[in-house]
Design an enzyme around this catalytic site. Structure first.
Site, PDB file in Angstrom:
ATOM      1  CG  ASP A 152      -2.256   0.628   0.996  1.00  0.00           C
ATOM      2  OD1 ASP A 152      -2.248   1.835   0.706  1.00  0.00           O
ATOM      3  OD2 ASP A 152      -3.304  -0.029   1.112  1.00  0.00           O
ATOM      4  CG  HIS A 225      -5.108   3.808   0.610  1.00  0.00           C
ATOM      5  ND1 HIS A 225      -4.649   2.552   0.273  1.00  0.00           N
ATOM      6  CD2 HIS A 225      -6.388   3.854   0.172  1.00  0.00           C
ATOM      7  CE1 HIS A 225      -5.605   1.886  -0.355  1.00  0.00           C
ATOM      8  NE2 HIS A 225      -6.675   2.657  -0.421  1.00  0.00           N
ATOM      9  CB  SER A 563      -9.344   0.696  -0.252  1.00  0.00           C
ATOM     10  OG  SER A 563      -8.585   0.871  -1.402  1.00  0.00           O
TER      11      SER A 563
END
Ligand SMILES: *[C@@H]1O[C@H](CO)[C@@H](O)[C@H](O)[C@H]1NC(C)=O
Ligand SMILES: *[C@@H]1O[C@H](CO)[C@@H](O)[C@H](O)[C@H]1NC(C)=O
Ligand SMILES: *[C@@H]1O[C@H](CO)[C@@H](O)[C@H](O)[C@H]1NC(C)=O
Ligand SMILES: *[C@@H]1O[C@H](CO)[C@@H](O)[C@H](O)[C@H]1NC(C)=O
Ligand SMILES: *[C@@H]1O[C@H](CO)[C@@H](O)[C@H](O)[C@H]1NC(C)=O
Ligand SMILES: *[C@@H]1O[C@H](CO)[C@@H](O)[C@H](O)[C@H]1NC(C)=O
Ligand SMILES: *[C@@H]1O[C@H](CO)[C@@H](O)[C@H](O)[C@H]1NC(C)=O
Ligand SMILES: *[C@@H]1O[C@H](CO)[C@@H](O)[C@H](O)[C@H]1NC(C)=O
Ligand SMILES: CC(=O)N[C@H]1CO[C@H](CO)[C@@H](O)[C@@H]1O
Length: 778
Positions: A152, A225, A563
């Site tokens: 990620d 994220h 996600s």
């Protein structure tokens, strides 16, 4: 819609081809050269030899006067073999004919799956504890030896979600590292966050150098994220977490005792495919059990399995016993948008949970309307503001059609200042974030967005009063504006409400099946919470106005996207692995699939966001139920040979398949795409059942992991007209009989055309083993 999709696809591919040729054939660009399986002698010390042989290969292709280009950007040698390098188009094509080369493809840019791509990184939405719909705490084991690798944007190690108090020693099987980098020390790793790596981000052509700079040579997350996804999968319990008071509760991951290794491959502009391949190669070597990837190619640019970096990497990870869990994408609700759809990938759709964020609108006529959104509005009930529709306050010479959509530059500031502006979304080319900025910039005091799409995924507007309503409420608002000379309104601060509506429901943005690569494997696989999820973030305000005045940036934030759904399943899989240590990745996947629920909290079939019963192309086999998955009764084991046969049936040559397998595999003689339906998968999909044809027969084999002596009987639910038979329809397991094979026949003479959905459930009085089927009748 489908036609449009195809057209767009054609259009994009065509323009891609044109632009590539235009850029010219002579400009070197980043390419991935995939060379199949890494033979044992390429591992370890020998990896040096492999590297030099790759360099040698390059030197055959690249002219000697450009010898500085004879360099590998990345070199893969642990789980599989290959490299990435700067090549011209003709060099790439020369290499692709070379012995030992499986595929050569331009290094693609993949996207993070937070919200829709047009809302990309714009919804800093917050979160409630995992499984807020009442599933009990998964477990309280102090620690386990399960390691997940999160590929990620890196990690913010100081987050309380990654504290290691009470967690045991780092498992001895861990072979990874904690790379130091800018603002990141070895001491940032601990017994919870056991490893961290970063990669130089390979430039794509025309790339801005600041993009590479943004990666900052460090595993540290500067986007938020990766920190969010890692804490959803395996964050520890953190009491009193909230997003400025919203979604308050205990934040914790799906498997709080699991160890995390972070692999930073993405910046906020996306992720290079070559870097993801390198990270998978490293993660397998480092000793992770499960890899979580909330990233994918755009659904418009899907490539076949052997030119898709995630599919390639995941295949080899699976071959080494590592489960790879991926997000399905955020390009829904159109069909054929699911990505990461290879059968060896666990593909996750997103659902809403039993919570919503509401921002109430009060109209001057006394009417209250419920909108959704997260805002830290300082408007109050007692003061009303003038309400204007975008097209009524258009700037000079601007068409009304632009102003109603609140396009940049379309509003007359003199008519918007101090007012609340209503915008519509006829044209999705301008995102919610941009509309909000346009209205804010026009010195309005708030925005009401009328948009049916994505109203189920609350948008985070920071301190600017924002609310989003559907067409029904929108029509009432516009009617009210028309009905009076002096329309007024206010938007109240966001409140968190328990959903009175059924939950879970399929999130509208979640990408839909069937897969555009093959309709003989059902995708997505399962659904998990992915809307309005509170998890750890980096405590940094990205733009002014995202933090209420006088408050510090929050350590937790609410985000939406597949996600967020993907790491829920990663956490659940880690939980199952911690109890059933010997289970293979396909057994874990099967357990989570056959025990998934397709009923909501009102005991009705699951629905989509327009209240229709949800089908398997929307949600896969249903919403995961990790506790039930601990004891599935029977599992479908899908082994590497099954995947290799799949590749034969799909149409790859035996030579290619041999080069990616670890054995001397032979393709079955009569390979055909139809046979994919008989790959031992935990769900069933048949791309064509002709009404005229005889019954189509597929096979499955189940492994008993429940009581030794067990008798299961089959129960079929099929739509009217589709005849489904199971042979035998009784399976008797005993000490000596752990595996049994059965056939399912489908006969569609009387069935209605198009997809028919149903299920086959094996029952033994203790377990139900639910297999969903999708059969397209022509
Ligand atoms: C690169 O990005 C920076 C900041 O976003 C910008 O100032 C600069 O002009 C860009 N350069 C190019 C060549 O696009
Ligand atoms: C929880 O956090 C709030 C601020 O968000 C604070 O006022 C309160 O005292 C905290 N409660 C506990 C028990 O820590
Ligand atoms: C609301 O906050 C804005 C700044 O964010 C400020 O300019 C405005 O005066 C505030 N309004 C009220 C009613 O407090
Ligand atoms: C807005 O108002 C200001 C001050 O009254 C005036 O100078 C300006 O011309 C106006 N702009 C437009 C587009 O009407
Ligand atoms: C409002 O009035 C305009 C024209 O005056 C009309 O085109 C529009 O349909 C009306 N809208 C509603 C919701 O009644
Ligand atoms: C929900 O399902 C119905 C029936 O399949 C379909 O017509 C509708 O477009 C779906 N809505 C969404 C948001 O996916
Ligand atoms: C494929 O060939 C095998 C033997 O070569 C045979 O047993 C099998 O029935 C064939 N399958 C089909 C679908 O023709
Ligand atoms: C299973 O059944 C066999 C004979 O039917 C019996 O001998 C055996 O004890 C049973 N095992 C268990 C675990 O119940
Ligand atoms: C739900 C929520 O946090 N609402 C906030 C909206 O903003 C006002 C003023 O900033 C706060 O008082 C509310 O708590």
């Amino acid at each position: 819609m489908e036609g449009l999709q195809k057209f767009l696809h054609f259009f994009f591919v065509a323009s891609l081809l044109i632009s590539t040729t235009a850029i010219s054939d002579h400009t070197p660009k980043p390419y991935v050269v995939y060379m199949g399986n890494s033979s044992p002698n390429k591992i370890g010390v020998e990896s040096q030899i492999a590297e030099s042989s790759h360099l040698q290969l390059l030197s055959l292709i690249i002219p000697s006067e450009e010898s500085e280009r004879i360099a590998l950007t990345h070199h893969f040698s642990h789980a599989f073999s290959g490299f990435s390098a700067m090549l011209t188009e003709s060099e790439a094509s020369a290499l692709s004919g070379h012995d030992g080369v499986v595929s050569v493809f331009p290094d693609p840019v993949l996207e993070l799956h937070t919200t829709r791509s047009w809302d990309f990184l714009e919804s800093e939405l917050g979160m409630k504890p995992y499984y807020s719909h009442g599933t009990p705490t998964l477990h309280k084991h102090p620690s386990t030896d399960i390691i997940i690798g999160v590929i990620d944007t890196g990690i913010w190690p100081e987050s309380p979600s990654f504290r290691d108090e009470g967690i045991g020693e780092i498992p001895s099987k861990w072979k990874g590292v904690c790379m130091e980098g800018r603002d990141f020390k070895k001491s940032n790793c601990n017994r919870k966050l056991i490893g961290a790596r970063y990669y130089k981000i390979q430039a794509t052509s025309g790339d801005n150098q600041t993009h590479i700079e943004a990666a900052k040579g460090s595993p540290r997350d500067t986007v938020g994220h990766g920190t969010h996804t890692a804490s959803i999968a395996a964050g520890v319990h953190v009491n009193n977490a909230s997003y400025f008071g919203l979604a308050k509760g205990t934040a914790r991951g799906g498997s709080p005792s699991t160890r995390i290794a972070a692999y930073k491959t993405c910046s906020d502009e996306g992720c290079s495919g070559a870097t993801i391949l390198k990270a998978i190669d490293d993660a397998v070597k480092d000793g992770v059990d499960i890899i979580s990837i909330s990233i994918g190619l755009s659904s418009l640019f899907q490539s076949d399995f052997l030119s898709d970096p995630i599919a390639i990497g995941a295949f080899h990870a699976e071959q080494k016993g590592v489960l790879v869990v991926c997000s399905a994408g955020n390009d829904g609700p159109d069909p054929f948008t699911v990505v990461n759809s290879a059968p060896w990938i666990f593909t996750i759709a997103a659902s809403n949970i039993d919570r919503n964020f509401q921002s109430t609108i009060v109209l001057g006529n006394g009417k209250y309307l419920q909108g959704t959104g997260i805002n830290f509005s300082n408007l109050t009930h007692s003061k009303m503001h003038r309400l204007v529709f975008g097209e009524q306050v258009a700037a000079k010479f601007v068409p009304a059609s632009e102003a109603r959509n609140c396009f940049p530059g379309s509003l007359d500031f003199n008519k918007t200042a101090g007012n609340i502006v209503v915008c519509v979304n006829d044209d999705p080319s301008v995102s919610r974030r941009i509309k909000k900025l346009v209205v804010q910039d026009a010195r309005a005091v708030g925005i009401i967005l009328i948009n049916e799409n994505n109203k189920d995924a609350p948008f985070d507007a920071g301190v600017f009063p924002f609310t989003q309503v559907g067409n029904l409420e929108g029509h009432q608002i516009l009617k009210y504006i028309n009905s009076t000379k002096n329309p007024t309104a206010t938007i109240l601060p966001t409140t968190e409400v328990a959903r009175s509506k059924p939950s879970p429901i399929v999130a509208s943005f979640s990408s839909r099946g069937p897969s555009s690569l093959t309709e003989n494997i059902l995708k997505p696989d399962v659904m998990a919470p992915g809307v309005g999820i509170l998890a750890a973030v980096i405590p940094k305000s990205k733009e002014p106005g995202s933090v209420p005045i006088g408050k510090k940036p929050s350590l937790y934030a609410i985000k939406s996207g597949t996600s967020m759904a993907c790491p829920h399943v990663t956490g659940a899989a880690a939980f199952i692995k911690s109890v059933h240590k010997k289970w293979s990745s396909s057994m874990i996947k099967s357990a989570l699939m056959t025990t998934a629920t397709n009923y909501n909290n009102m005991r009705k079939p699951l629905t989509n966001s327009s209240n229709s019963i949800a089908g398997p192309h929307e949600m896969g086999v249903g919403e995961i139920n990790p506790l039930r998955a601990l004891n599935p009764g029977l599992v479908f084991e899908t082994d590497v040979e099954d995947y290799l046969r799949f590749l034969c049936y799909f149409g790859y040559s035996q030579k290619i398949i041999r080069s990616i397998s670890e054995t001397n595999f032979n393709c079955p003689k009569n390979s055909s795409e139809d046979l994919i339906s008989s790959v031992n998968y935990p769900s069933i999909s048949i791309s064509t059942l002709k009404r005229q044809q005889k019954a189509k027969v597929i096979t499955r084999t189940v492994t008993n992991v429940g009581y030794l002596n067990a008798t299961y009987t089959a129960k079929v639910r099929a739509p009217q007209g589709l005849v489904v038979e199971v042979i035998p329809n009784k399976l008797v397991f005993s000490e000596g009989v752990q595996r049994m094979t059965y056939k399912v026949s489908f006969y569609g003479k009387e069935a209605h055309g198009g997809y028919n959905f149903g299920s086959l459930t094996w029952l033994d009085g203790h377990h139900y083993v639910h297999t969903v089927f999708a059969v397209k009748v022509e």
